[in-house]
Design a protein around this motif. Sequence first.
Motif, PDB file in Angstrom:
ATOM      1  N   ALA A 371       0.848  -1.188   0.000  1.00 15.07           N
ATOM      2  CA  ALA A 371       0.000   0.000   0.000  1.00 15.07           C
ATOM      3  C   ALA A 371       0.882   1.236   0.000  1.00 15.07           C
ATOM      4  O   ALA A 371       1.977   1.234   0.582  1.00 15.07           O
ATOM      5  N   ASP A 372       0.401   2.290  -0.638  1.00 16.72           N
ATOM      6  CA  ASP A 372       1.130   3.562  -0.703  1.00 16.72           C
ATOM      7  C   ASP A 372       0.601   4.479   0.388  1.00 16.72           C
ATOM      8  O   ASP A 372      -0.206   5.375   0.138  1.00 16.72           O
ATOM      9  N   LEU A 373       1.058   4.285   1.618  1.00 12.85           N
ATOM     10  CA  LEU A 373       0.569   5.088   2.732  1.00 12.85           C
ATOM     11  C   LEU A 373       1.135   6.493   2.717  1.00 12.85           C
ATOM     12  O   LEU A 373       0.511   7.427   3.239  1.00 12.85           O
ATOM     13  N   ASP A 374       2.336   6.676   2.156  1.00 15.53           N
ATOM     14  CA  ASP A 374       2.946   8.002   2.177  1.00 15.53           C
ATOM     15  C   ASP A 374       2.611   8.837   0.943  1.00 15.53           C
ATOM     16  O   ASP A 374       2.985  10.011   0.855  1.00 15.53           O
ATOM     17  N   GLY A 375       1.927   8.234  -0.042  1.00 12.49           N
ATOM     18  CA  GLY A 375       1.473   8.979  -1.197  1.00 12.49           C
ATOM     19  C   GLY A 375       2.554   9.390  -2.171  1.00 12.49           C
ATOM     20  O   GLY A 375       2.370  10.352  -2.930  1.00 12.49           O
ATOM     21  N   ASP A 376       3.658   8.648  -2.232  1.00 10.65           N
ATOM     22  CA  ASP A 376       4.755   9.024  -3.140  1.00 10.65           C
ATOM     23  C   ASP A 376       4.677   8.315  -4.487  1.00 10.65           C
ATOM     24  O   ASP A 376       5.582   8.451  -5.313  1.00 10.65           O
ATOM     25  N   GLY A 377       3.615   7.546  -4.724  1.00 11.68           N
ATOM     26  CA  GLY A 377       3.440   6.898  -6.021  1.00 11.68           C
ATOM     27  C   GLY A 377       3.994   5.500  -6.121  1.00 11.68           C
ATOM     28  O   GLY A 377       3.866   4.862  -7.174  1.00 11.68           O
TER      29      GLY A 377
END
Length: 432
Positions: A371-377
């Motif tokens: 999952a991309d929890l930090d939103g960096d792609g």
Amino acid sequence: MRSRHTVAALVAFALAACHATDEQAAAPPPVDPAAAATPASLPRGLLLALSQFEVGPDAKVLPKPGPARLEWLLRRDGQWRTGALDDPESNVFHKAMVYAPPGAAPGILTLGGNVAAIKLWRAGASGLAAQPVWRAEFGGKQNRMRDAEVGDVLGDGRPAVAVATHDQGVVALLLPQTDGSFEVRELDRQPDTFVHEIELGDLDGDGVVEVYATPSEPNRVDGTPQPGKVVRYVPKKKEGRTVVADLGQRHAKEILVADVDGDGRDELYVCVEGQTEGVEPNVRLVAPVEVRRYDAGTDPAQGRVIATLDDRFCRSLTAGDVDADGKKEIVASPFKSGVWLLRPGVDAGQPWSKERIDSASSGFEHAALLADLDGDGRDELYVAGDDQGELKRYVWKDGRPVSEVVLRRSVPGSVLTWNLMPVPVELLPATP
């Protein structure tokens, strides 16, 4: 004699099991976490669906379950922070995930066992408060809400919840109503049957959501065969149970439906459990775990093996893009042999590659999530190594996994992590 797992028996089996693997040399340890710093705060956290067990005065874990437990993990101001709630009505949460009924605030949906109950929790001034969704007694020895997925199954715009249960083979849809209640619509019922997993997808590309499930004979701990299948339902077309993977005298507790190869159509991946001889502690592996792929139209007896894992079972498959190259991978985390990265071949039909990410991680469910929890792609990998009492976060840097322990338990094995799911931090209670 046929034996059915309770949560306590599951843990007793996991504690007694001693299978190890020498399939490959141990993977090199992940590089120093300092090489890939974790952001100070993350917009999303993790939900951990657990069963917890009493610990004796000698710090020995006892096969005596406590209340069902939900934990959440979030990162704020440079620290990983945790919160939890216990639900004494059940002794296990098999899954917890975000759910938003039409026209209502989103919450956290939990699936409990013994008692079989689904609840929707929302944060308030005094913590999380539950709205009952579905409570049932199925008529067998076990009453468990075992797995669920959310999707527009009927094509009417409603986020239906497709549910798998123990032990009367009930597969059902929960359909949200305008008054906030839920209609329960049974798709199937089979006596003395455990349904372990639900997946939603569209293998034939017709735009209609299909429901996939894994019914098998009741769980056994004596090494005798436990036959099982993977079946499909298409509720919008009123299509009932259809066998899409016939596993003979073997069975699967874990499946994944995803478009991993990027061709625009989903594939079905099935973790076929290994075969063993003997009883604890002298169990011998005679056939490894097989990860098989099925496409639309695949003969149920002819799934293609994309990987084998020298282990007794694998209860977790998760798909994502670990290196942000636009191509998905699968992570498999079997019982004892570590954590594995599976990559599709460059062209259709070519062999998949297999790489061990971490050899020092294990657990009965060995839950994992990309999952991309930090939103960096790019996706991070989160793995609950219950045997080690650790939850690890992995990111890829220069082609190698970088690991960080984000949660450590004082007594390894004191919880069994059944599932990990992402959650926006706004849905969580205030955490110190």
